[in-house]
Design a protein around this motif. Sequence first.
Motif, PDB file in Angstrom:
ATOM      1  N   UNK A 258       6.738   3.759  27.251  1.00  0.00           N
ATOM      2  CA  UNK A 258       6.728   3.014  25.990  1.00  0.00           C
ATOM      3  C   UNK A 258       5.786   3.728  25.040  1.00  0.00           C
ATOM      4  N   UNK A 259       6.237   3.917  23.810  1.00  0.00           N
ATOM      5  CA  UNK A 259       5.481   4.669  22.815  1.00  0.00           C
ATOM      6  C   UNK A 259       5.147   3.764  21.634  1.00  0.00           C
ATOM      7  N   UNK A 260       3.892   3.825  21.189  1.00  0.00           N
ATOM      8  CA  UNK A 260       3.482   3.088  19.990  1.00  0.00           C
ATOM      9  C   UNK A 260       2.688   4.028  19.093  1.00  0.00           C
ATOM     10  N   UNK A 261       3.084   4.086  17.815  1.00  0.00           N
ATOM     11  CA  UNK A 261       2.442   4.978  16.852  1.00  0.00           C
ATOM     12  C   UNK A 261       1.930   4.165  15.671  1.00  0.00           C
ATOM     13  N   UNK A 262       0.704   4.439  15.261  1.00  0.00           N
ATOM     14  CA  UNK A 262       0.132   3.878  14.041  1.00  0.00           C
ATOM     15  C   UNK A 262      -0.426   5.030  13.212  1.00  0.00           C
ATOM     16  N   UNK A 263      -0.089   5.052  11.944  1.00  0.00           N
ATOM     17  CA  UNK A 263      -0.622   6.058  11.030  1.00  0.00           C
ATOM     18  C   UNK A 263      -1.262   5.346   9.847  1.00  0.00           C
ATOM     19  N   UNK A 264      -2.536   5.619   9.604  1.00  0.00           N
ATOM     20  CA  UNK A 264      -3.242   5.047   8.458  1.00  0.00           C
ATOM     21  C   UNK A 264      -3.625   6.173   7.514  1.00  0.00           C
ATOM     22  N   UNK A 265      -3.197   6.058   6.262  1.00  0.00           N
ATOM     23  CA  UNK A 265      -3.528   7.049   5.232  1.00  0.00           C
ATOM     24  C   UNK A 265      -4.164   6.294   4.072  1.00  0.00           C
ATOM     25  N   UNK A 266      -5.409   6.653   3.743  1.00  0.00           N
ATOM     26  CA  UNK A 266      -6.147   5.944   2.702  1.00  0.00           C
ATOM     27  C   UNK A 266      -6.858   6.930   1.796  1.00  0.00           C
ATOM     28  N   UNK A 267      -7.157   6.497   0.591  1.00  0.00           N
ATOM     29  CA  UNK A 267      -8.021   7.261  -0.289  1.00  0.00           C
ATOM     30  C   UNK A 267      -9.468   7.032   0.123  1.00  0.00           C
ATOM     31  N   UNK A 268     -10.300   8.056  -0.076  1.00  0.00           N
ATOM     32  CA  UNK A 268     -11.718   7.919   0.219  1.00  0.00           C
ATOM     33  C   UNK A 268     -12.328   6.828  -0.642  1.00  0.00           C
ATOM     34  N   UNK A 269     -13.311   6.120  -0.108  1.00  0.00           N
ATOM     35  CA  UNK A 269     -13.902   4.972  -0.787  1.00  0.00           C
ATOM     36  C   UNK A 269     -14.506   5.353  -2.137  1.00  0.00           C
TER      37      UNK A 269
END
Length: 274
Positions: A258-269
């Motif tokens: 079972x595969x689970x992927x999370x990708x978080x892309x944010x601008x620097x604070x």
Amino acid sequence: MRLLIEHRTAYRFSQPQRRLIQLLRLTPASFVGQAVVAWRLDVDRDARLRAGRDGYGNETTMLYVDGPLEAITLTVTGEVLTEDRAGMVEGTNEPLPPGLFLRATPQTQADAAIADFAATLAAAEPRPLGRLHALCAAVQARIAFDPGDGNPHRDAATAFADGHGVCQDHAHIFIAAARLMGHPARYVSGHLWRSDGALVQPAAHAWAEAWLDEFGWVGFDPANGHCPTDAYVRVAAALDYRDAAPISGARIGGGDEALHVDVAVAQAEDQRQS
């Protein structure tokens, strides 16, 4: 733009594995318009890592893990500075000539329907750059984005006939049609900062690049209908998804995974506050 990225991939196996060998294309390179400030790969258990580069010039890491192995999580985190260059790609490592990217693959093989689609667009726009922009817009209009349709191994002809798919499908269709028009084209995997506030995404992003003698490689994102901007981080490029996939490899041991992927892309604070 200063972008912060966290890409987590978690595997869980129904029975212990004796060995796991993975080829990781998770590390972006610096080039004109993209500067990697920091990048780190972490594995939640003992593993051997070997950095390298594949035949397309992509940064790679070989991962070796001995069992018994019931689960493993890979996490990459990093910071990248990007500039909006209107899709123009310059300064990338290019070990292969553009002409190689006219080669069709099982995932990018055009059928009669895609051939007719490409011929109609080519006849309507004689300018090469305008033709590719028209193709990008036409693929977006023709293929509805369906986030629940995430089979990255589906071929362009099937996705075109279905009329819906994910960004991998849009990229494969664009590539198949562009090659029929005589333009070398390739698949690109990477990350996208979404301005709609969707911080966490279920997968990495995908788009395409096409070669123009006047400009060199130019990026096109047919899933969104425009060229990549400073919201994009380019990681790997190849003939199709198979050779640019973030993770590929083999395991020794039975059962299912079972595969689970999370990708978080944010601008620097500090950028968001400026």
